[in-house]
Motif scaffolding. Structure first.
Motif, mmCIF file in Angstrom:
data_model
loop_
_atom_site.group_PDB
_atom_site.id
_atom_site.type_symbol
_atom_site.label_atom_id
_atom_site.label_comp_id
_atom_site.label_asym_id
_atom_site.label_seq_id
_atom_site.Cartn_x
_atom_site.Cartn_y
_atom_site.Cartn_z
ATOM 1 N N ALA A 120 18.128 -5.117 29.564
ATOM 2 C CA ALA A 120 17.250 -4.308 28.717
ATOM 3 C C ALA A 120 17.563 -2.832 28.937
ATOM 4 O O ALA A 120 17.732 -2.379 30.072
ATOM 5 N N GLY A 121 17.665 -2.086 27.843
ATOM 6 C CA GLY A 121 17.950 -0.660 27.928
ATOM 7 C C GLY A 121 19.418 -0.321 27.877
ATOM 8 O O GLY A 121 19.780 0.851 27.755
ATOM 9 N N ALA A 122 20.295 -1.319 27.965
ATOM 10 C CA ALA A 122 21.726 -1.051 27.903
ATOM 11 C C ALA A 122 22.112 -0.580 26.510
ATOM 12 O O ALA A 122 21.463 -0.907 25.521
ATOM 13 N N GLU A 123 23.198 0.212 26.449
ATOM 14 C CA GLU A 123 23.686 0.710 25.173
ATOM 15 C C GLU A 123 24.975 -0.002 24.791
ATOM 16 O O GLU A 123 25.920 -0.070 25.579
ATOM 17 N N ILE A 124 25.016 -0.518 23.586
ATOM 18 C CA ILE A 124 26.192 -1.220 23.082
ATOM 19 C C ILE A 124 27.224 -0.193 22.636
ATOM 20 O O ILE A 124 26.906 0.769 21.917
ATOM 21 N N THR A 125 28.473 -0.383 23.065
ATOM 22 C CA THR A 125 29.559 0.558 22.805
ATOM 23 C C THR A 125 30.601 -0.051 21.874
ATOM 24 O O THR A 125 30.637 -1.277 21.671
ATOM 25 N N PRO A 126 31.499 0.781 21.316
ATOM 26 C CA PRO A 126 32.582 0.230 20.493
ATOM 27 C C PRO A 126 33.448 -0.758 21.261
ATOM 28 O O PRO A 126 33.898 -1.765 20.697
ATOM 29 N N GLU A 127 33.686 -0.472 22.542
ATOM 30 C CA GLU A 127 34.502 -1.371 23.346
ATOM 31 C C GLU A 127 33.860 -2.739 23.470
ATOM 32 O O GLU A 127 34.551 -3.773 23.403
ATOM 33 N N MET A 128 32.549 -2.780 23.632
ATOM 34 C CA MET A 128 31.844 -4.056 23.709
ATOM 35 C C MET A 128 31.971 -4.833 22.393
ATOM 36 O O MET A 128 32.160 -6.053 22.385
ATOM 37 N N ILE A 129 31.875 -4.117 21.290
ATOM 38 C CA ILE A 129 32.004 -4.762 19.988
ATOM 39 C C ILE A 129 33.394 -5.366 19.828
ATOM 40 O O ILE A 129 33.553 -6.523 19.413
ATOM 41 N N ASP A 130 34.409 -4.592 20.183
ATOM 42 C CA ASP A 130 35.781 -5.085 20.049
ATOM 43 C C ASP A 130 36.037 -6.284 20.961
ATOM 44 O O ASP A 130 36.772 -7.217 20.588
ATOM 45 N N GLU A 131 35.424 -6.280 22.135
ATOM 46 C CA GLU A 131 35.575 -7.427 23.038
ATOM 47 C C GLU A 131 34.989 -8.684 22.412
ATOM 48 O O GLU A 131 35.594 -9.765 22.461
ATOM 49 N N ARG A 132 33.803 -8.561 21.806
ATOM 50 C CA ARG A 132 33.165 -9.734 21.184
ATOM 51 C C ARG A 132 33.982 -10.216 19.990
ATOM 52 O O ARG A 132 34.144 -11.426 19.788
ATOM 53 N N LEU A 133 34.509 -9.291 19.217
ATOM 54 C CA LEU A 133 35.330 -9.685 18.074
ATOM 55 C C LEU A 133 36.611 -10.373 18.536
ATOM 56 O O LEU A 133 37.056 -11.356 17.923
ATOM 57 N N ALA A 134 37.200 -9.876 19.618
ATOM 58 C CA ALA A 134 38.407 -10.507 20.158
ATOM 59 C C ALA A 134 38.103 -11.914 20.647
ATOM 60 O O ALA A 134 38.900 -12.842 20.449
ATOM 61 N N ASP A 135 36.937 -12.082 21.284
ATOM 62 C CA ASP A 135 36.543 -13.418 21.747
ATOM 63 C C ASP A 135 36.413 -14.390 20.574
ATOM 64 O O ASP A 135 36.663 -15.596 20.718
ATOM 65 N N LEU A 136 35.993 -13.854 19.432
ATOM 66 C CA LEU A 136 35.837 -14.685 18.233
ATOM 67 C C LEU A 136 37.142 -14.803 17.456
ATOM 68 O O LEU A 136 37.193 -15.544 16.462
#
Length: 263
Positions: free
Chosen positions: A117-133
């Motif tokens: 809770a309170g964490a900030e989602i970053t572009p790097e996190m988004i790219d990691e999730r997309l790569a996983d998919l």
């Protein structure tokens, strides 16, 4: 479309009076069928017709409700006007000006349930999730951020226990052609208390609603208070419709997102 072969998954929460998950909960006055008969009879009497409520079949008329609510209660879509009067130097769109084409298509669900809770989602996190998919975003896709916060709906913790998008992450998605980004959390940004803590600690105004205010630079809509993303059978290519209610010149409109997947 053959709807008989489709399973419809409701991705929304409703308008509920007194719910602890809303700082400004809707007020709903319910009128039953007897009260409806009296009301309708009064309407007819005002037109000069001598009709009493008891004369309706079984003494019953039509039930209805009177609702007092902000358009940001329940599941809703925020328009660019919510973020500021202009977007990239042009007048920001209100919810009644949102193109319907933005609000339907295939959705991608990015799983951030492990974040604190309170964490900030970053572009790097988004790219990691997309790569996983093994997925590359296409213009017109919708992106839904899954935090798991919808499991807290109805409880006060719903307002505080979720991660939020950052400004850079928001721009990162919009610059790839995404026009609608949703979240199953109370807010699109981090919780209010976390943003306040960061601002007081740093004095940096960019800590205040950074993801929202990114919408002053890049044009997009966000859906807040979604639900049931965990019920979707896959994470990409999920057909959805997310049309908002038209409210003239408004910053948001209630929406009932629905996914249509194979039965």
């Amino acid at each position: 479309m053959d709807f008989e072969s489709k399973r419809l998954i409701d991705l929304s929460v409703g308008l509920e009076p007194g719910v602890e998950s809303e700082p400004f909960p809707p007020e709903i006055e319910y009128m039953d069928h007897e009260a409806g008969a009296a009301q309708l009879a009064g309407n007819l009497q005002a037109l000069g017709h001598d009709v009493a409520g008891a004369e309706f079949p079984d003494g019953q008329g039509l039930a209805w409700e009177e609702i007092t609510a902000i358009p940001h209660a329940g599941t809703h879509l925020d328009a660019p006007w919510h973020y500021g009067p202009e977007c990239d130097g042009e007048p920001a769109k209100t919810v009644d000006e949102i193109p319907l084409e933005w609000c339907c298509g295939n959705a991608v669900i990015l799983d951030f349930r492990e974040l604190e809770a309170g964490a900030e989602i970053t572009p790097e996190m988004i790219d990691e999730r997309l790569a996983d998919l093994d997925h590359e975003l296409s213009a017109g896709e919708l992106v839904f951020v899954e935090t798991g916060a919808d499991e807290l709906w109805g409880e006060p913790e719903y307002l505080t226990e979720f991660p939020g998008m950052g400004a850079a992450a928001t721009r990162h998605l919009v610059e790839q052609g995404v026009k609608v980004i949703g979240t199953d959390a109370y807010g699109f940004d981090k919780p209010f208390d976390e943003m306040g803590r960061r601002y007081v600690e740093t004095g940096d105004e960019s800590e205040l609603w950074p993801a929202h205010f990114a919408g002053r630079e890049v044009e997009y809509c966000q859906i807040e208070k979604m639900a049931n993303l965990d019920e979707l059978p896959r994470r990409t290519d999920v057909p959805v419709v997310t049309f908002p209610v038209k409210i003239e010149d408004a910053s948001a409109g209630w929406v009932r997102p629905v996914a249509m997947v194979e039965a």
